[in-house]
Design an enzyme around this catalytic site. Structure first.
Site, PDB file in Angstrom:
ATOM      1  N   HIS A 100       9.818   9.683  -2.538  1.00 16.77           N
ATOM      2  CA  HIS A 100       8.699   9.097  -1.799  1.00 16.77           C
ATOM      3  C   HIS A 100       7.436   9.144  -2.657  1.00 16.77           C
ATOM      4  O   HIS A 100       7.324   9.957  -3.593  1.00 16.77           O
ATOM      5  CB  HIS A 100       8.475   9.846  -0.496  1.00 16.77           C
ATOM      6  CG  HIS A 100       9.559   9.606   0.513  1.00 16.77           C
ATOM      7  ND1 HIS A 100       9.475  10.054   1.804  1.00 16.77           N
ATOM      8  CD2 HIS A 100      10.757   8.951   0.409  1.00 16.77           C
ATOM      9  CE1 HIS A 100      10.561   9.699   2.458  1.00 16.77           C
ATOM     10  NE2 HIS A 100      11.361   9.030   1.629  1.00 16.77           N
ATOM     11  N   GLU A 141       4.477  10.266  -1.982  1.00 16.94           N
ATOM     12  CA  GLU A 141       3.810  11.569  -1.906  1.00 16.94           C
ATOM     13  C   GLU A 141       4.495  12.570  -2.833  1.00 16.94           C
ATOM     14  O   GLU A 141       3.849  13.349  -3.534  1.00 16.94           O
ATOM     15  CB  GLU A 141       3.839  12.124  -0.476  1.00 16.94           C
ATOM     16  CG  GLU A 141       3.271  11.199   0.572  1.00 16.94           C
ATOM     17  CD  GLU A 141       4.338  10.325   1.237  1.00 16.94           C
ATOM     18  OE1 GLU A 141       5.110   9.639   0.522  1.00 16.94           O
ATOM     19  OE2 GLU A 141       4.382  10.303   2.479  1.00 16.94           O
ATOM     20  N   CYS A 194       8.002  15.294   3.076  1.00 19.06           N
ATOM     21  CA  CYS A 194       6.756  15.138   2.321  1.00 19.06           C
ATOM     22  C   CYS A 194       5.674  16.051   2.899  1.00 19.06           C
ATOM     23  O   CYS A 194       4.893  16.641   2.154  1.00 19.06           O
ATOM     24  CB  CYS A 194       6.303  13.689   2.321  1.00 19.06           C
ATOM     25  SG  CYS A 194       7.330  12.625   1.272  1.00 19.06           S
TER      26      CYS A 194
END
Length: 182
Positions: free
Chosen positions: A102, A104, A133
């Site tokens: 992801h 993040e 995350c």
């Protein structure tokens, strides 16, 4: 005019206080001086970062900022040196592509890889973080998350609340409307 160390005022590295940030948000909303707020500015950068995403299912960008300075960026894509979804297709499991990290996660990993502490920083991300995350954000020492876009993960919201993370949904489509969630 220069600072005591000879640095021009616009290059001085004085820490920005929360009061400075709040005063500027109140005094300079979008349109008053023709400039975006700091939250709008960094969110727009996150949107540009998202254009680098390599999973066609969702394009997400993240920017980590401290004292109005960008520390790291990240977008969703395969681990370094591995094939991207755009090259070999998505690897699906339980309705999620598991080939990619992801945005993040990539932003946090970039900080670790380059020795940049994210403690006390703000994360700008184009989608609500998931619970995995959220856990990484908490452990990285990030204290504020500004996001746009929804992701159906109530547990992530519970984690942010339990950790005392300030959470703001920025709705640029509504002229930078801010909704403080936590």
């Amino acid at each position: 005019m220069t600072q005591n160390d000879g640095t021009p005022p616009n290059l001085a590295h004085d820490p920005v206080t929360e009061a400075d940030l709040q005063a500027e948000e109140v005094l300079a909303p979008r349109g008053v001086r023709g400039r975006p707020s700091w939250d709008e500015y960094f969110m727009e950068i996150a949107r540009v970062v998202s254009t680098r995403a390599t999973c066609p299912r969702r394009h997400v960008g993240a920017v980590v900022v401290l004292d109005r300075r960008i520390l790291t960026t990240g977008y969703n894509g395969a681990p370094h040196g591995l094939a991207h979804c755009t090259e070999v297709g998505c690897k699906m499991q339980d309705g999620h592509c598991i080939r990619t990290l992801h945005a993040e996660q990539n932003a946090i990993v970039q900080g670790a890889l380059n020795g940049v502490s994210l403690r006390g920083a703000t994360l700008y991300v184009t989608c609500q973080p998931c619970n995995n995350c959220a856990k990484m954000i908490i452990n990285a020492g990030i204290v504020k998350v500004v996001f746009d876009g929804d992701y159906p993960d109530e547990f992530a919201m519970e984690l942010f609340e339990a950790a005392g993370i300030e959470l703001i949904r920025l709705r640029p489509a509504m002229h930078g409307t801010r909704e403080k969630l936590l």
